[in-house]
Design a protein around this motif. Structure first.
Motif: not given
Length: 513
Positions: A356-362, A467-478
């Motif tokens: 349920s965390r709001e943001h991903v971390s590197y 960039e690749l990790f944070l962008i991909l994870v955020t997109i696929l989460r939503r």
């Protein structure tokens, strides 16, 4: 005393004139031209002979060298054939100049890592070298390169590269990506501009201290100029510029590259001038301020740090920080749409780790081996910079028993390592198992070198990984990425260029429930 010709002399003179064919002078002139052309081509052929113990390769033609045997739209296939024929070290001629090609991860690492001091030079006779005047970090060499590379890496670390502060900067841009995707939920869109805008804005926030709105016309013009510049400097027109110096002053298409650079340079100088008016010593807001501080600190110590060098450095970062990341994101999105099971497995891992965390971390990457494997596999198959940035030898040297003279142009054929048989479980397909061991743990083979290797490795590698990790994870989460019903047959082939990319396609977007 006047001498008169006798009738016999006059007749003889007239007969002699009549015996010479009327086109004799033209024939003689043509013969002389052909003779001199033959001598020129013979001398050119002699100068194009390989030195003793030089790497082998195909026989070059006068003037063109081996260029005519390459398909300009797919030159890598010919390089693969030559590698199979001549081995991991071979040579070709581009015009009258020999290039040495290094094929396979072992010989590339031997040159760029083990023998780095002898292979870290940069060519100074190419069009891109002339445009940048060998300034900045990408095309510079010697102490100028070392000092500016050290400065750039230090500044990136000061901005929090690999730390929470850089995460916040990237995640702030990811919010704009997600807003754009949300507006297209249930529809399809062209992702090219979106990913270019996002990658460019991240680097802009670091070097200029500000970002642009995605719809900003001026911003789009900058990106368009940058993309066109990148295409031209690796095009056949650039080859013509390199091998036929007399045509360089002519208004041919390669002049556009110079024009694009001047426009981008003018923008950078404008921003620098604005910074100088608001700059506070010791309180840097971005890389420009850090550079102004460095210039002040080095005042009176020489001209290594000046406005010209600053513009070239910022241009390098702006260029390198946009195309490579955005093209990798486009390739990654394409494969996720066409490999639904891989996308679903990524989302399962993301949901499990983040909860349920709001943001991903590197730091979360260590708990997401499958996501890591997918990202790295996308970097491998996207093969963004197949020929790296060209090197030159800084001294007479040897490699694999061949003699390489000082100043020889060296091409690390990175694509050969990324597709090398025996180095990958599945070299010819998109498969995350290439980066996973039998226990499902993430592993990175030695042949993975999309950023090159050694002291000349891309200085933006760390930023690109974040960039690749944070962008991909955020997109696929939503979101769920789907191939549009009217998208036709997916095409994963690459368009060759200074940076390669997949062909344009439409991205289908659905909100995850």
């Amino acid at each position: 005393m006047q001498v008169e010709c006798s009738p016999i002399c006059v007749c003889a003179h007239i007969n002699t004139q009549k015996s010479v064919p009327p086109n004799f002078s033209h024939t003689m002139l043509g013969t002389l031209v052909l003779l001199w052309l033959g001598i020129f081509l013979f001398l050119l052929f002699i100068t194009m002979r390989r030195p003793k113990n030089f790497p082998p390769g195909p026989t070059p033609l006068p003037l063109f060298g081996n260029l005519l045997q390459f398909n300009p739209n797919a030159p890598l296939k010919e390089l693969d054939k030559l590698s199979q024929r001549y081995g991991s070290v071979f040579s070709i001629f581009v015009g009258g100049r020999p290039w040495v090609i290094l094929s396979g991860q072992e010989v590339i690492r031997e040159a760029l890592v083990t023998r780095a001091a002898e292979f870290t030079g940069r060519p100074d006779q190419l069009m891109v070298s002339h445009i940048l005047d060998n300034n900045g970090v990408i095309m510079s060499a010697g102490s100028k390169w070392r000092e500016h590379r050290r400065f750039a890496l230090t500044t990136l670390r000061n901005f929090g590269l690999g730390k929470h502060s850089m995460e916040e900067r990237i995640l702030e841009e990811v919010k704009h990506i997600c807003e754009h995707l949300e507006r297209h939920a249930g529809m399809s869109m062209d992702p090219q501009n979106l990913f270019h805008n996002a990658a460019s804005n991240i680097i802009c926030s670091i070097i200029f201290g500000s970002r642009f709105n995605y719809e900003d016309d001026y911003f789009q013009t900058l990106i368009d100029r940058m993309q066109e510049f990148n295409k031209i400097v690796i095009s056949p027109w650039a080859m013509i510029y390199d091998i036929i110096p007399p045509v360089r002053c002519l208004p041919l298409p390669f002049r556009k590259a110079f024009e694009h650079y001047e426009k981008l340079r003018a923008h950078i100088l404008k921003v620098v001038a604005e910074h100088k008016n608001s700059w506070v010593v010791g309180k840097p807001r971005d890389m420009i301020d850090y550079y102004l501080d460095e210039m002040l600190k080095r005042a009176g110590q020489g001209l290594s740090f000046d406005d010209t060098q600053m513009v070239a450095l910022l241009f390098d970062l702006f260029l390198a920080g946009t195309d490579t990341t955005s093209n990798t994101l486009r390739t990654l999105s394409l494969y996720l749409m066409t490999h639904e099971q891989i996308q679903e497995r990524c989302q399962q891992e993301i949901d499990m780790v983040l909860g349920s965390r709001e943001h991903v971390s590197y730091e979360d990457r260590h708990a997401m081996p499958y996501v890591q494997a997918v990202i790295h596999e996308a970097q491998r198959v996207s093969d963004v910079v197949p020929l790296s940035v060209f090197h030159t030898t800084t001294a007479n040297t040897q490699i694999r028993g061949y003699s390489i003279p000082k100043g020889t142009l060296i091409v690390p054929y990175l694509s050969s390592a990324l597709r090398e048989k025996g180095q990958w479980k599945f070299p010819d397909e998109f498969n995350p198992q290439n980066f996973l061991n039998d226990k499902g743990e993430f592993v990175k083979p030695d042949a993975f070198m999309p950023f090159s290797a050694g002291p000349r490795v891309c200085l933006g590698e760390g930023l690109a990984r974040m960039e690749l990790f944070l962008i991909l994870v955020t997109i696929l989460r939503r979101f769920r990425l789907v191939w549009p019903e009217d998208g036709g047959v997916p095409d994963h082939s690459l368009i060759f260029g200074g940076t390669q990319s997949v062909k344009p396609y439409c991205l289908g977007v659905q909100l995850r429930l």
